[in-house]
Motif scaffolding. Structure first.
Motif, PDB file in Angstrom:
ATOM      1  N   ASN A   1       1.243   6.415  -7.142  1.00 18.62           N
ATOM      2  CA  ASN A   1       0.093   7.208  -7.574  1.00 18.62           C
ATOM      3  C   ASN A   1       0.238   8.687  -7.260  1.00 18.62           C
ATOM      4  OD1 ASN A   1      -1.221   4.899  -8.509  1.00 18.62           O
ATOM      5  ND2 ASN A   1      -2.123   4.480  -6.493  1.00 18.62           N
ATOM      6  N   CYS A   2       1.351   9.046  -6.652  1.00 19.20           N
ATOM      7  CA  CYS A   2       1.568  10.453  -6.309  1.00 19.20           C
ATOM      8  C   CYS A   2       1.779  11.266  -7.586  1.00 19.20           C
ATOM      9  CB  CYS A   2       2.773  10.593  -5.384  1.00 19.20           C
ATOM     10  SG  CYS A   2       3.097  12.292  -4.876  1.00 19.20           S
ATOM     11  N   LYS A   3       1.063  12.379  -7.730  1.00 21.26           N
ATOM     12  CA  LYS A   3       1.125  13.210  -8.937  1.00 21.26           C
ATOM     13  C   LYS A   3       2.029  14.422  -8.774  1.00 21.26           C
ATOM     14  CE  LYS A   3      -1.866  10.582 -10.976  1.00 21.26           C
ATOM     15  NZ  LYS A   3      -1.451   9.703 -12.093  1.00 21.26           N
TER      16      LYS A   3
ATOM     17  N   ASP B   1       0.828  -1.212   0.000  1.00 23.05           N
ATOM     18  CA  ASP B   1       0.000   0.000   0.000  1.00 23.05           C
ATOM     19  C   ASP B   1       0.861   1.261   0.000  1.00 23.05           C
ATOM     20  OD1 ASP B   1      -2.223  -1.594   0.009  1.00 23.05           O
ATOM     21  OD2 ASP B   1      -2.504  -1.504   2.191  1.00 23.05           O
ATOM     22  N   ALA B   2       1.956   1.231   0.743  1.00 22.43           N
ATOM     23  CA  ALA B   2       2.838   2.401   0.770  1.00 22.43           C
ATOM     24  C   ALA B   2       3.458   2.653  -0.602  1.00 22.43           C
ATOM     25  CB  ALA B   2       3.930   2.202   1.824  1.00 22.43           C
TER      26      ALA B   2
ATOM     27  N   CYS C   1       7.924  13.960  -6.698  1.00 23.69           N
ATOM     28  CA  CYS C   1       8.001  12.497  -6.634  1.00 23.69           C
ATOM     29  C   CYS C   1       8.704  11.934  -7.865  1.00 23.69           C
ATOM     30  CB  CYS C   1       6.603  11.902  -6.509  1.00 23.69           C
ATOM     31  SG  CYS C   1       5.776  12.317  -4.955  1.00 23.69           S
TER      32      CYS C   1
ATOM     33  N   SER D   1       2.160   1.731  -3.420  1.00 29.42           N
ATOM     34  CA  SER D   1       1.080   2.152  -4.316  1.00 29.42           C
ATOM     35  C   SER D   1       0.802   3.641  -4.180  1.00 29.42           C
ATOM     36  CB  SER D   1      -0.189   1.348  -4.014  1.00 29.42           C
ATOM     37  OG  SER D   1       0.028  -0.023  -4.230  1.00 29.42           O
ATOM     38  N   ARG D   2       0.825   4.155  -2.956  1.00 27.09           N
ATOM     39  CA  ARG D   2       0.603   5.589  -2.762  1.00 27.09           C
ATOM     40  C   ARG D   2       1.729   6.411  -3.373  1.00 27.09           C
ATOM     41  NH1 ARG D   2      -1.272   3.745   2.343  1.00 27.09           N
ATOM     42  NH2 ARG D   2       0.779   4.140   3.269  1.00 27.09           N
ATOM     43  N   LYS D   3       2.957   5.909  -3.266  1.00 24.65           N
ATOM     44  CA  LYS D   3       4.070   6.633  -3.876  1.00 24.65           C
ATOM     45  C   LYS D   3       3.985   6.623  -5.400  1.00 24.65           C
ATOM     46  CE  LYS D   3       7.344   5.803  -0.096  1.00 24.65           C
ATOM     47  NZ  LYS D   3       8.634   5.177   0.296  1.00 24.65           N
TER      48      LYS D   3
ATOM     49  N   HIS E   1       7.090  -3.231  -6.404  1.00 26.65           N
ATOM     50  CA  HIS E   1       5.649  -3.366  -6.182  1.00 26.65           C
ATOM     51  C   HIS E   1       5.127  -4.686  -6.744  1.00 26.65           C
ATOM     52  CE1 HIS E   1       1.334  -2.604  -7.076  1.00 26.65           C
ATOM     53  NE2 HIS E   1       1.376  -2.006  -5.888  1.00 26.65           N
TER      54      HIS E   1
END
Length: 454
Positions: free
Chosen positions: A214-216, A207-208, A220, A210-212, A233
């Motif tokens: 998906n960061c726009k 999950d961590a 990043c 995935s958030r990185k 991942h």
């Protein structure tokens, strides 16, 4: 050939022509011949046991030696026909575009493929004739007048010898690879491991990431290596799926399925090695242990195993197990890994190469099994006409090489697997790379295990 011409004529009349349709039909026919070659010995052995069990049965009168002999002849004929004519024609037809200046179309490609096939046949026949002339001058002279009787057996012997040598290289490696392949399909028991905690940690890490991903934010993209994160991942995702399967598995499947499968594979492999070693002793003491041809199979007279029907069933299982192991070893070897078919990503040339490879392996399986002494069922028809089968030194050296390679592969696989599982079970795989795991004393292993139990 009538069927082939009919298909070509139908394609010529059809405006919506698919260029690989006929080749796929030829590949399907070749694979069916390969499956028939694999089942030759099992069907023959089981037929003999059925006739022994029901000697006077009215419903078994159709099952006799002439039927089995005819099956062997048909498989031999179609295997050589597919290997020498159909598969080369399929490849040439796939690559051909028609001669320069000719009208483009299906028949132009057929003409070019036929011409190339004839040239290839002349080249192969010339090479085999030169080889036979170097070995046996008299037979080479006769082969010019009697092609079928003196000339083609050399070609068949060469093809069979190549297939048997390929089985010698692939089968020991495949026997060792069967443990890892089977282990990847089953749920492995983990000693001293909490599946729930490991699954929670893997889920949080996934999950961590995935958030990185998906960061726009532009920062990043600058600070993070996206390709490495995507690979990590995917690795975490596969680990999570494996852990979920392990959690959903029943206690019987989780604790008994994998050990029983490994014990079964180990028993089959050890049994193969012991039978080959026993065959080596028989070769030294008894001339009848040599593989030979049999013209008239007398089925229903005596069992081909000293243990009766149970031994015959074991022979059938071992023959099929050796075939599966040879296929696994073939596709696992570095030379042939590129031939492994992929779903919706395999071209027609690669399909033809796979069909040829499987046909070579399967057509050599009866000779391979009889040479190693897995069964005492002698070779029928033209399978027993191979010239090298009567050479004691070739057969003896072949058995010794198979026993040695299989034993070495088995010992290496078992010792490495036990070491890897112990290291993973006691958590030593998390040690830094600077610490050599081979230098970890046994007391540390025991202390680590006891601390986890407490």
């Amino acid at each position: 050939f009538v069927w082939l011409l009919f298909r070509i004529g139908a394609l010529r009349c059809n405006s919506a022509f698919h260029p690989g349709g006929d080749n796929l039909w030829l590949c399907t026919f070749t694979l069916s011949v390969a499956v028939s070659a694999v089942l030759l010995l099992p069907i023959s052995i089981l037929s003999n046991e059925v006739l022994l069990t029901f000697p006077q049965s009215y419903y078994m009168q159709w099952l006799n030696g002439s039927l089995i002999h005819g099956l062997w002849n048909l498989v031999f004929l179609f295997s050589n026909l597919s290997l020498v004519f159909l598969m080369p024609f399929a490849y040439f037809f796939t690559e051909s575009e028609g001669f320069a200046g000719s009208k483009k179309g299906v028949m132009a490609r057929v003409y070019e493929a036929v011409v190339l096939l004839l040239l290839l046949a002349l080249l192969v026949l010339g090479i085999v004739w030169v080889a036979s002339a170097l070995l046996h001058d008299n037979i080479a002279r006769k082969s010019l007048y009697d092609l079928w009787e003196y000339y083609l057996p050399y070609l068949y012997s060469g093809i069979s010898l190549f297939g048997v040598l390929l089985l010698l290289l692939c089968t020991p490696f495949g026997l060792s690879r069967m443990f890892s392949v089977t282990g990847s399909l089953l749920v492995k028991p983990r000693l001293l491991e909490d599946v729930e905690d490991t699954l929670d940690c893997t889920t949080f890490e996934e999950d961590a990431l995935s958030r990185k991903l998906n960061c726009k934010s532009p920062s990043c993209w600058v600070k993070l290596n996206m390709e490495a994160m995507k690979k990590e991942h995917q690795t975490l995702r596969s680990q999570r799926i494996a852990l979920e399967m392990r959690r959903k598995a029943s206690p019987w499947q989780r604790n008994l399925g994998y050990p029983l499968a490994m014990i079964g594979l180990l028993a089959l492999t050890v049994m193969c090695v012991l039978m080959v070693c026993f065959n080596v002793l028989e070769l030294l003491l008894d001339e009848t242990a040599m593989p030979r041809g049999m013209e008239d199979p007398h089925l229903g007279m005596a069992s081909f195993s000293m243990f009766g029907s149970l031994g015959a069933a074991v022979q059938v299982v071992l023959i099929l197990y050796l075939m599966v192991s040879s296929v696994v070893g073939f596709y696992s070897s570095p030379l042939f890994t590129g031939l492994l078919p992929r779903a919706q990503d395999t071209n027609l040339t690669q399909i033809i190469a796979n069909c040829v490879s499987l046909l070579i392996l399967s057509s050599a399986l009866p000779v391979f099994s009889r040479t190693l002494g897995i069964t005492r069922f002698d070779l029928l028809g033209d399978f027993g006409r191979y010239n090298w089968l009567g050479n004691f030194y070739i057969v003896f050296l072949y058995n010794m090489l198979f026993a040695g390679l299989t034993s070495a592969s088995l010992i290496k696989t078992v010792t490495w697997a036990v070491q890897r599982e112990l290291i993973r079970a006691f958590g030593l795989h998390r040690l830094p790379l600077t610490v050599s795991r081979s230098t970890v004393p046994f007391r540390l292993l025991l202390a680590s295990g006891l601390s986890k139990i407490q």
